[in-house]
Design an enzyme around this catalytic site. Structure first.
Site, PDB file in Angstrom:
ATOM      1  N   TYR A   1       0.843  -1.199   0.000  1.00 51.62           N
ATOM      2  CA  TYR A   1       0.000   0.000   0.000  1.00 51.62           C
ATOM      3  C   TYR A   1       0.877   1.248   0.000  1.00 51.62           C
ATOM      4  O   TYR A   1       0.585   2.219  -0.693  1.00 51.62           O
ATOM      5  CB  TYR A   1      -0.896   0.000   1.229  1.00 51.62           C
ATOM      6  CG  TYR A   1      -1.855  -1.164   1.236  1.00 51.62           C
ATOM      7  CD1 TYR A   1      -3.020  -1.118   0.482  1.00 51.62           C
ATOM      8  CD2 TYR A   1      -1.584  -2.305   1.973  1.00 51.62           C
ATOM      9  CE1 TYR A   1      -3.892  -2.187   0.480  1.00 51.62           C
ATOM     10  CE2 TYR A   1      -2.462  -3.365   1.976  1.00 51.62           C
ATOM     11  CZ  TYR A   1      -3.613  -3.310   1.231  1.00 51.62           C
ATOM     12  OH  TYR A   1      -4.466  -4.363   1.235  1.00 51.62           O
TER      13      TYR A   1
ATOM     14  N   CYS B   1      -6.477  -6.342  -6.774  1.00 55.29           N
ATOM     15  CA  CYS B   1      -6.200  -6.105  -5.361  1.00 55.29           C
ATOM     16  C   CYS B   1      -5.426  -7.266  -4.763  1.00 55.29           C
ATOM     17  O   CYS B   1      -4.780  -7.124  -3.755  1.00 55.29           O
ATOM     18  CB  CYS B   1      -7.504  -5.939  -4.606  1.00 55.29           C
ATOM     19  SG  CYS B   1      -8.704  -5.000  -5.508  1.00 55.29           S
ATOM     20  N   HIS B   2      -5.521  -8.415  -5.358  1.00 58.70           N
ATOM     21  CA  HIS B   2      -4.835  -9.572  -4.798  1.00 58.70           C
ATOM     22  C   HIS B   2      -3.323  -9.427  -4.852  1.00 58.70           C
ATOM     23  O   HIS B   2      -2.593 -10.121  -4.179  1.00 58.70           O
ATOM     24  CB  HIS B   2      -5.299 -10.837  -5.522  1.00 58.70           C
ATOM     25  CG  HIS B   2      -4.952 -10.887  -6.960  1.00 58.70           C
ATOM     26  ND1 HIS B   2      -5.769 -10.365  -7.951  1.00 58.70           N
ATOM     27  CD2 HIS B   2      -3.858 -11.375  -7.569  1.00 58.70           C
ATOM     28  CE1 HIS B   2      -5.149 -10.572  -9.110  1.00 58.70           C
ATOM     29  NE2 HIS B   2      -4.015 -11.174  -8.916  1.00 58.70           N
TER      30      HIS B   2
ATOM     31  N   GLU C   1       0.050 -16.975 -10.121  1.00 56.87           N
ATOM     32  CA  GLU C   1       0.889 -16.051 -10.894  1.00 56.87           C
ATOM     33  C   GLU C   1       2.373 -16.331 -10.677  1.00 56.87           C
ATOM     34  O   GLU C   1       3.221 -15.681 -11.252  1.00 56.87           O
ATOM     35  CB  GLU C   1       0.539 -14.625 -10.509  1.00 56.87           C
ATOM     36  CG  GLU C   1      -0.893 -14.290 -10.932  1.00 56.87           C
ATOM     37  CD  GLU C   1      -1.206 -12.833 -10.662  1.00 56.87           C
ATOM     38  OE1 GLU C   1      -0.378 -12.157 -10.046  1.00 56.87           O
ATOM     39  OE2 GLU C   1      -2.274 -12.383 -11.082  1.00 56.87           O
TER      40      GLU C   1
ATOM     41  N   ASN D   1     -13.065  -0.588  -4.014  1.00 54.86           N
ATOM     42  CA  ASN D   1     -12.734  -1.211  -5.287  1.00 54.86           C
ATOM     43  C   ASN D   1     -13.914  -1.330  -6.244  1.00 54.86           C
ATOM     44  O   ASN D   1     -14.605  -2.328  -6.232  1.00 54.86           O
ATOM     45  CB  ASN D   1     -12.138  -2.592  -5.011  1.00 54.86           C
ATOM     46  CG  ASN D   1     -11.323  -3.056  -6.200  1.00 54.86           C
ATOM     47  OD1 ASN D   1     -11.233  -2.357  -7.190  1.00 54.86           O
ATOM     48  ND2 ASN D   1     -10.732  -4.209  -6.091  1.00 54.86           N
TER      49      ASN D   1
END
Length: 104
Positions: free
Chosen positions: A25, A56-57, A85, A48
């Site tokens: 953040y 956001c993940h 990912e 969001n």
DNA sequence: TATTTGACGATTT
DNA sequence: CAAATCGCCAAAT
């Protein structure tokens, strides 16, 4: 951009995060010009408006730990996405020294 | 309408 | 080095 909205800038920064990497953040806050507005960034992701466009993940707190009130289905889903990912997530925590996007 | 909380972080004492 | 305080923006109470 005309939309000088703080939130909009946050969404843009989050969207720029490459796959297989995560950002904090604070990094996003600094990126948008408010290095101390990390909490505001958190709020931005909380509201969001576009959970699909805004990954956001990939956003975690400074400890690399995932949020508690994640809105997609829980941290489990977020953890799953990060692992998908290529990010090694341990108990909802990511190795910032390895996956933190420094090039933001 | 005013105060507190909330996905947080950095700085100062 | 550790603890406490300030800063940030918006929403909820």
């Amino acid at each position: 951009m005309d939309d000088n909205s703080f939130f909009k800038s946050v969404y843009a920064a989050v969207r720029m995060i490459p796959s297989g990497m995560v950002a904090t953040y604070g990094d996003i806050a600094a990126k948008v010009g408010r290095p101390r507005a990390a909490q505001a960034v958190g709020w931005a992701l909380h509201v969001n408006p576009e959970p699909v466009v805004t990954p956001c993940h990939r956003v975690v707190n400074r400890f690399g730990k995932l949020a508690k009130n994640f809105g997609f289905g829980g941290m489990e889903e977020q953890q799953r996405l990060l692992e998908l990912e290529g990010v090694e997530v341990i108990d909802g925590t990511v190795d910032l020294k390895k996956y933190r996007c420094k090039k933001l």
